[in-house]
Design a protein around this motif. Sequence first.
Motif, PDB file in Angstrom:
ATOM      1  N   HIS A 117     -10.032  28.009  26.950  1.00 33.02           N
ATOM      2  CA  HIS A 117      -9.901  26.782  27.820  1.00 33.02           C
ATOM      3  C   HIS A 117      -9.669  27.033  29.233  1.00 33.02           C
ATOM      4  O   HIS A 117      -8.737  27.653  29.517  1.00 33.02           O
ATOM      5  N   VAL A 118     -10.490  26.714  30.472  1.00 34.49           N
ATOM      6  CA  VAL A 118     -10.221  26.678  31.667  1.00 34.49           C
ATOM      7  C   VAL A 118     -10.421  25.532  32.290  1.00 34.49           C
ATOM      8  O   VAL A 118     -11.395  24.730  31.788  1.00 34.49           O
ATOM      9  N   CYS A 119      -9.784  25.340  33.306  1.00 32.86           N
ATOM     10  CA  CYS A 119     -10.051  23.998  34.232  1.00 32.86           C
ATOM     11  C   CYS A 119      -9.520  24.405  35.581  1.00 32.86           C
ATOM     12  O   CYS A 119      -8.609  25.375  36.069  1.00 32.86           O
ATOM     13  N   ILE A 120     -10.042  23.887  36.733  1.00 32.00           N
ATOM     14  CA  ILE A 120      -9.741  24.063  38.051  1.00 32.00           C
ATOM     15  C   ILE A 120      -9.055  22.628  38.453  1.00 32.00           C
ATOM     16  O   ILE A 120     -10.227  21.643  38.436  1.00 32.00           O
ATOM     17  N   ASN A 145     -17.937  20.057  34.060  1.00 32.37           N
ATOM     18  CA  ASN A 145     -17.118  19.787  32.986  1.00 32.37           C
ATOM     19  C   ASN A 145     -15.623  20.253  33.133  1.00 32.37           C
ATOM     20  O   ASN A 145     -14.716  19.802  32.179  1.00 32.37           O
ATOM     21  N   HIS A 146     -15.231  21.157  34.030  1.00 35.60           N
ATOM     22  CA  HIS A 146     -13.921  21.647  34.080  1.00 35.60           C
ATOM     23  C   HIS A 146     -13.310  21.549  35.471  1.00 35.60           C
ATOM     24  O   HIS A 146     -12.360  22.380  35.777  1.00 35.60           O
ATOM     25  N   LEU A 153      -7.240  13.703  38.520  1.00 36.28           N
ATOM     26  CA  LEU A 153      -5.795  14.288  38.254  1.00 36.28           C
ATOM     27  C   LEU A 153      -4.959  13.004  38.040  1.00 36.28           C
ATOM     28  O   LEU A 153      -3.823  13.028  37.115  1.00 36.28           O
ATOM     29  N   GLY A 154      -5.056  11.978  38.883  1.00 36.49           N
ATOM     30  CA  GLY A 154      -4.408  10.815  39.005  1.00 36.49           C
ATOM     31  C   GLY A 154      -2.813  11.008  39.531  1.00 36.49           C
ATOM     32  O   GLY A 154      -2.054  10.274  39.217  1.00 36.49           O
ATOM     33  N   CYS A 169      -3.250  19.184  29.521  1.00 37.20           N
ATOM     34  CA  CYS A 169      -3.131  19.814  28.376  1.00 37.20           C
ATOM     35  C   CYS A 169      -3.800  18.982  27.265  1.00 37.20           C
ATOM     36  O   CYS A 169      -4.411  19.148  26.296  1.00 37.20           O
ATOM     37  N   ASP A 170      -3.549  17.752  27.445  1.00 36.58           N
ATOM     38  CA  ASP A 170      -3.893  16.777  26.451  1.00 36.58           C
ATOM     39  C   ASP A 170      -5.337  16.589  26.392  1.00 36.58           C
ATOM     40  O   ASP A 170      -5.971  16.525  25.127  1.00 36.58           O
ATOM     41  N   SER A 171      -6.072  16.711  27.650  1.00 41.06           N
ATOM     42  CA  SER A 171      -7.499  16.892  27.803  1.00 41.06           C
ATOM     43  C   SER A 171      -8.163  17.787  26.830  1.00 41.06           C
ATOM     44  O   SER A 171      -9.280  17.798  26.369  1.00 41.06           O
TER      45      SER A 171
END
Length: 237
Positions: A117-120, A145-146, A153-154, A169-171
């Motif tokens: 899994h990756v996200c920016i 999607n990422h 972010l909130g 992490c929960d996502s």
Amino acid sequence: MNQITQIDSIPPSKLYIFDWDNTMIRHTDTCMDRVPTIAGAVVNAYTGIENKKAGEMAVQSFFETKGDGFEVFRAYYGDEVYLSMHRQFNALVTFDKTGIHHDQLPELLLDLSQHAHVCIASHCTQTELEMAMVRTGYSPYLIANHTYGLEKLGGFKNDPSTRVLKGLCDSYNADRRDAILIEDSQSNIACALQLGIGRTVLINEKQTAANFIKSELVKLKHQSQIQTTGAKQCLPV
């Protein structure tokens, strides 16, 4: 034990959280020279402090906190003004520069996403982040999607009370101990370690995002090969 690491022998992670500014794209010197002026104007708009003085205070805050030019104003003007200054500043500098970008990064990140899994994540808005990624050639799949701009972010990564990193992490249903934060900010790294993120990597002139991803891909592909070989050996004859 969580740690800042650049050691190749460390096993690969299950979730890679990449900061955008100065990690995946580097601000140009021209842009950085203008930051005190831009920050000063933002602070002036919200506090009335004279522009030059406001810019000097923002720069001092940036160095004292290792990355947050508006923290010094938070105690006096409150969270709402603090967050608004960040949003306006990020909007101004995002459209003010193209930055220095490694041509292989879009392909490398897409390759990494096939193995983990990756996200920016960025403190600029979602629209600004997506536009910057489109401009620099990232996959529409990753962009759609990422990506996590400020509103998704909130909160801010360097504020433990927002639990931003836990939310990421929960996502992905990932244990924080199996996640890694790739950052240029020491304060964001400190927050990640405080929240139990398993690994952190500081991107700087000695460790680029491109070289880091390359080293992780070697480990991930080797791990996949071992798992595939092991599965074949377990098949009944």
